[in-house]
Design an enzyme around this catalytic site. Structure first.
Site, PDB file in Angstrom:
ATOM      1  N   LYS A   1      21.546   7.510  13.436  1.00  0.00           N
ATOM      2  CA  LYS A   1      22.320   6.512  12.686  1.00  0.00           C
ATOM      3  C   LYS A   1      23.405   7.185  11.844  1.00  0.00           C
ATOM      4  CE  LYS A   1      20.574   2.563  13.893  1.00  0.00           C
ATOM      5  NZ  LYS A   1      21.231   1.261  14.064  1.00  0.00           N
TER       6      LYS A   1
ATOM      7  N   TYR B   1      15.564   9.077  14.264  1.00  0.00           N
ATOM      8  CA  TYR B   1      16.205   7.757  14.117  1.00  0.00           C
ATOM      9  C   TYR B   1      17.327   7.836  13.079  1.00  0.00           C
ATOM     10  CZ  TYR B   1      16.713   3.048  12.227  1.00  0.00           C
ATOM     11  OH  TYR B   1      17.221   1.873  11.741  1.00  0.00           O
TER      12      TYR B   1
ATOM     13  N   ARG C   1       2.339   9.475   9.033  1.00  0.00           N
ATOM     14  CA  ARG C   1       3.158   9.318  10.234  1.00  0.00           C
ATOM     15  C   ARG C   1       4.308  10.331  10.142  1.00  0.00           C
ATOM     16  NH1 ARG C   1       6.001   3.529  11.040  1.00  0.00           N
ATOM     17  NH2 ARG C   1       7.276   4.318   9.355  1.00  0.00           N
TER      18      ARG C   1
ATOM     19  N   LEU D   1       5.232  -2.433   8.970  1.00  0.00           N
ATOM     20  CA  LEU D   1       4.088  -2.633   8.084  1.00  0.00           C
ATOM     21  C   LEU D   1       3.716  -4.108   7.893  1.00  0.00           C
ATOM     22  CD1 LEU D   1       1.978  -1.401   6.193  1.00  0.00           C
ATOM     23  CD2 LEU D   1       3.662  -1.579   4.342  1.00  0.00           C
TER      24      LEU D   1
ATOM     25  N   ASN E   1      20.403   5.782  23.622  1.00  0.00           N
ATOM     26  CA  ASN E   1      20.675   4.387  23.271  1.00  0.00           C
ATOM     27  C   ASN E   1      21.615   4.278  22.064  1.00  0.00           C
ATOM     28  OD1 ASN E   1      20.411   1.634  23.663  1.00  0.00           O
ATOM     29  ND2 ASN E   1      18.547   1.464  22.450  1.00  0.00           N
TER      30      ASN E   1
ATOM     31  N   ASP F   1      23.069  -8.736  24.608  1.00  0.00           N
ATOM     32  CA  ASP F   1      21.795  -8.056  24.356  1.00  0.00           C
ATOM     33  C   ASP F   1      21.213  -7.686  25.724  1.00  0.00           C
ATOM     34  OD1 ASP F   1      19.586  -8.334  21.704  1.00  0.00           O
ATOM     35  OD2 ASP F   1      18.885  -7.627  23.657  1.00  0.00           O
TER      36      ASP F   1
ATOM     37  N   ALA G   1      22.734  -3.182  18.273  1.00  0.00           N
ATOM     38  CA  ALA G   1      22.056  -2.790  19.514  1.00  0.00           C
ATOM     39  C   ALA G   1      21.650  -1.314  19.475  1.00  0.00           C
ATOM     40  CB  ALA G   1      22.977  -3.064  20.704  1.00  0.00           C
TER      41      ALA G   1
HETATM   42  N1  UDP Z   1       2.973   2.027   7.426  1.00  0.00           N
HETATM   43  C1  UDP Z   1       1.583   2.107   7.274  1.00  0.00           C
HETATM   44  N2  UDP Z   1       0.800   1.535   8.238  1.00  0.00           N
HETATM   45  C2  UDP Z   1       1.307   0.914   9.328  1.00  0.00           C
HETATM   46  C3  UDP Z   1       2.724   0.825   9.470  1.00  0.00           C
HETATM   47  C4  UDP Z   1       3.526   1.394   8.487  1.00  0.00           C
HETATM   48  O1  UDP Z   1       1.075   2.669   6.311  1.00  0.00           O
HETATM   49  O2  UDP Z   1       0.526   0.444  10.163  1.00  0.00           O
HETATM   50  C5  UDP Z   1       3.829   2.600   6.371  1.00  0.00           C
HETATM   51  C6  UDP Z   1       4.842   3.619   6.874  1.00  0.00           C
HETATM   52  O3  UDP Z   1       4.284   4.906   6.909  1.00  0.00           O
HETATM   53  C7  UDP Z   1       5.957   3.480   5.832  1.00  0.00           C
HETATM   54  C8  UDP Z   1       5.874   2.000   5.407  1.00  0.00           C
HETATM   55  O4  UDP Z   1       4.568   1.547   5.821  1.00  0.00           O
HETATM   56  O5  UDP Z   1       5.677   4.263   4.715  1.00  0.00           O
HETATM   57  C9  UDP Z   1       6.925   1.138   6.055  1.00  0.00           C
HETATM   58  O6  UDP Z   1       6.924   1.398   7.451  1.00  0.00           O
HETATM   59  P1  UDP Z   1       7.746   0.552   8.471  1.00  0.00           P
HETATM   60  O7  UDP Z   1       7.480   1.126   9.846  1.00  0.00           O
HETATM   61  O8  UDP Z   1       7.467  -0.885   8.258  1.00  0.00           O
HETATM   62  O9  UDP Z   1       9.276   0.780   8.057  1.00  0.00           O
HETATM   63  P2  UDP Z   1      10.136   2.139   7.887  1.00  0.00           P
HETATM   64  O10 UDP Z   1      10.021   2.520   6.438  1.00  0.00           O
HETATM   65  O11 UDP Z   1       9.619   3.151   8.829  1.00  0.00           O
HETATM   66  O12 UDP Z   1      11.519   1.688   8.236  1.00  0.00           O
END
Ligand code: UDP
Length: 327
Positions: free
Chosen positions: A145, A141, A282, A190, A92, A31, A74
């Site tokens: 992947k 992202y 987002r 979240l 990365n 790591d 990683a």
């Molecule tokens: N989310 C949110 N508020 C936050 C962080 C995340 O509403 O402060 C939402 C985000 O838009 C997504 C869900 O929660 O719909 C899960 O986000 P997370 O980043 O945990 O995982 P992802 O789905 O991006 O892998």
């Protein structure tokens, strides 16, 4: 013979190392500690501080250790960051995996299990999503992947490498022993962000968008406990070691929760009112991602143990209460 875990100081990697050691396996961890934590590495694993983009460092590990298979975590993994800094993800995730595969091919190591993601699907045409459904990532992202999966496929054709891509839905929770858990700096996920409210570290949680075409307007995700994900990696490695063909598996519970429902579960678990405020969407977020994991259950014999979101959030809460500042 040992299993090499790349990114074994990170969240899902460290939990997988704990399960491998508990199963009596010999484990080597590498790591670069840019986002991982040395303290998260199981004391019985042999540790190398190394970056997968460093070909010489990878070569040295394969020369010193007898590696029978690689589990590769990683990578950079934040949707939001991948939209503002996409080239970091190409560097990365794709350049890193290129260097790793070059080194594996040069040393005759031909089995790899690696982290893929539900973000490879983009906005799904239907849920639950099957592995054969179209892949049109909506964020960088997921794009990198998916390209890692494709890179593995061509490497298989040319060099006989066999791989398992595990498309995780939303990893969460913490090790039942309380020894390790989820820690990111900065935190973007979240459940840990919600738990910062009852932990006194933030005064509210932001809900990213309330105008999605879902039952309450917030995004739907399939939350899966990190220990269940860890078990799937061991099953996938054993599948390859027993001669299994390259394959792709979804890993989720098959149940979708909206952001508001997750906040409600956290209110129940913590007994805290957890104020929430709606903020803009987002970039790059699909409205809903829910897995069909029938294939992993049938082919790998995977049986998630933590199907209930309350239990999952409780295990996360136990960790965050005890480690408010992470490691
Ligand atoms: N989310 C949110 N508020 C936050 C962080 C995340 O509403 O402060 C939402 C985000 O838009 C997504 C869900 O929660 O719909 C899960 O986000 P997370 O980043 O945990 O995982 P992802 O789905 O991006 O892998």
């Amino acid at each position: 013979m040992a299993i090499l875990v790349l990114g074994g100081a990170g969240y899902i990697g460290s939990h997988t190392v704990y399960e491998l050691i508990a199963a009596g396996r010999d484990v080597v961890v590498a790591d670069n500690l840019l986002t991982g934590f040395r303290a998260a590495v199981h004391p019985k694993a042999r540790f190398y501080e190394a970056d997968i983009r460093d070909r010489q460092a990878m070569d040295q590990i394969f020369e010193r250790e007898e590696i029978e298979g690689v589990i590769h975590f990683a990578a950079s993994s934040q949707v939001g960051e991948s939209m503002s800094n996409p080239l970091k993800y190409y560097d990365n995730n794709l350049w890193g995996t290129t260097c790793l595969l070059q080194s594996m091919v040069a040393h005759g190591v031909d089995k790899i299990v690696f982290s893929s993601t539900a973000a490879t699907y983009g906005e799904p045409e239907r849920v639950p999503i099957l592995e054969t459904d179209p892949t049109h990532p909506t964020n960088c992202y997921g794009e990198t992947k998916l390209a890692m999966e494709t890179m593995m496929r061509w490497t298989q054709q040319a060099h006989g490498l066999r791989y398992v891509a595990l498309r995780y839905f939303n990893a969460c929770g913490a090790h039942p022993s309380g020894a390790i858990g989820e820690a990111h700096n900065p935190e973007t996920h979240l459940i840990p962000l919600i738990l910062q409210v009852p932990n006194g570290q933030r005064d509210h949680i932001s809900i990213f968008g309330e105008d999605y075409p879902t039952k309450d307007g917030t995004c739907v995700r399939d939350y899966i406990h990190v220990t269940d994900l860890a078990q799937a990696h061991i099953l996938a490695m054993d599948y390859l070691l027993q001669g299994g063909e390259s394959n792709v598996f979804n890993l989720g519970n098959g149940v979708g929760f909206t952001v508001k429902e997750v906040i409600d579960v956290a209110r129940k678990v913590t007994g805290h009112p957890i104020p929430a405020q709606v903020s803009p969407r987002r970039a790059g977020d699909p409205a809903q991602l829910v897995a069909s994991s029938e294939k992993a259950r049938t082919v790998l014999g995977w049986k998630p143990q933590y199907a209930d979101l309350e239990t999952i959030v409780s295990s996360a809460w136990d960790w965050h209460k005890a480690h408010p500042n992470g490691y």
